[in-house]
Design an enzyme around this catalytic site. Structure first.
Site, PDB file in Angstrom:
ATOM      1  N   CYS A   2       0.860  -1.174   0.000  1.00 12.51           N
ATOM      2  CA  CYS A   2       0.000   0.000   0.000  1.00 12.51           C
ATOM      3  C   CYS A   2       0.904   1.235   0.000  1.00 12.51           C
ATOM      4  O   CYS A   2       1.573   1.512   0.990  1.00 12.51           O
ATOM      5  CB  CYS A   2      -0.914  -0.004   1.221  1.00 12.51           C
ATOM      6  N   GLU A 129      -3.094   1.087  -6.233  1.00 11.89           N
ATOM      7  CA  GLU A 129      -2.137   0.008  -6.454  1.00 11.89           C
ATOM      8  C   GLU A 129      -1.813  -0.049  -7.941  1.00 11.89           C
ATOM      9  O   GLU A 129      -2.682   0.189  -8.786  1.00 11.89           O
ATOM     10  CB  GLU A 129      -2.708  -1.328  -5.977  1.00 11.89           C
TER      11      GLU A 129
END
Length: 312
Positions: A2, A129
């Site tokens: 993340c 992402e």
């Protein structure tokens, strides 16, 4: 992993969105907002939050005396500063934005923090992402991942959120993500900084097409309560609540999010490649149409010349 998140709600709206049913009554309560330190850095709503930015983090009030509510929101810097670091906090040279679930208990950095009750929850509207599983692609396509939303609510259209809060019904509006994390209070001389790391785990079949790691997302009130209850839920039990979440939504976004200085609302907008292709096709059609028209005109001029020659 993340590496970027988004949270555009202001301080008051974040408090409302994190509302919970108090143990002291049957009504919904907003967590208290604690003062900011963090070397002068403050929470600023942003569609593109990067490490070293400051964001609101949910923690238990048990470590914050004289707090009315069971839960509090504390602005913290993304990226834990190691307890042993001295001097400028920017120079510790460790990658602490994420901590791997598998390594927490053996980690020199994270294990003591977990044992000392440093559990927290990072709240976000979504996270970004970049697809690493497509080996044929020369560029990594970024995606925005977020919680499923109620009918009519579109994550990239704030005007559809209909955010509202009441003690009777709680929060209605955009559904936030709750990511499990660890936090630490670092102090050097007169500088105090609260900082956190996002816990990550192996991706399940929901996201393994995108990346092999994903944040540890708390998907129910039971999980949230257990992770925050550092007085009654021991570390091993708390870790057992961390499971790869199944229900998520996502869409591709433009490469503009690649630049961490770009904080605009365009960052999480849905990027539709087909529209780009249509524009390209339209341009090509226009070009060939002009060429064809030019050919027809040339052909017509040639025919006229031959006609004149024949008449003479």
């Amino acid at each position: 992993m993340c590496g970027r998140t988004g949270l555009s709600l202001n301080k008051e709206k974040v408090q409302c969105a994190c509302g919970y049913k108090s143990k002291k009554s049957n009504l919904y309560t907003k967590p208290s907002w604690l003062p900011e330190y963090n070397a002068g850095k403050e929470y600023t709503p942003s569609y593109n939050i990067a490490p070293t930015d400051v964001t609101p983090v949910l923690v238990s009030s048990s470590k914050f005396p004289n707090t009315e509510n069971e839960r509090v929101l504390k602005p913290m810097m993304w990226g834990i500063i190691p307890p042993w670091h001295k001097g400028d906090y920017k120079t510790h040279n460790l990658s602490t934005n994420n901590c791997r679930l598998e390594n927490i208990k053996s980690s020199k950095l994270y294990s003591p923090i977990l044992s000392n009750g440093g559990r927290c929850i990072i709240v976000a509207e979504g996270f970004y992402e970049w697809q690493t599983t497509n080996k044929l692609s020369k560029t990594k396509q970024p995606y925005y991942i977020y919680a499923p939303q109620d009918d009519g609510i579109k994550i990239d259209e704030p005007e559809t959120w209909n955010n509202n809060f009441s003690e009777e019904t709680g929060w209605t509006g955009i559904n936030l993500l709750h990511m499990a994390g660890l936090y630490h209070v670092w102090q050097h001389e007169d500088t105090i900084i609260y900082s956190y790391s996002v816990i990550t785990m192996e991706s399940n079949d929901t996201l393994d097409w995108l990346h092999h790691r994903m944040p540890a997302i708390l998907n129910s009130e039971e999980q949230i309560e257990a992770w925050l209850d550092i007085d009654n839920v021991k570390p091993d039990m708390a870790l057992s609540y961390l499971k790869p979440v199944k229900l998520l939504a996502w869409h591709p976004v433009s490469s503009g999010v690649n630049n961490s200085r770009n904080k605009s609302a365009d960052c999480n907008k849905r990027f539709i490649k087909e529209e780009k292709n249509k524009k390209t096709q339209k341009t090509l059609n226009s070009f060939f149409s002009k060429v064809e028209k030019h050919k027809l005109t040339d052909q017509s001029d040639s025919d006229n010349k031959r006609q004149k020659t024949s008449n003479n």
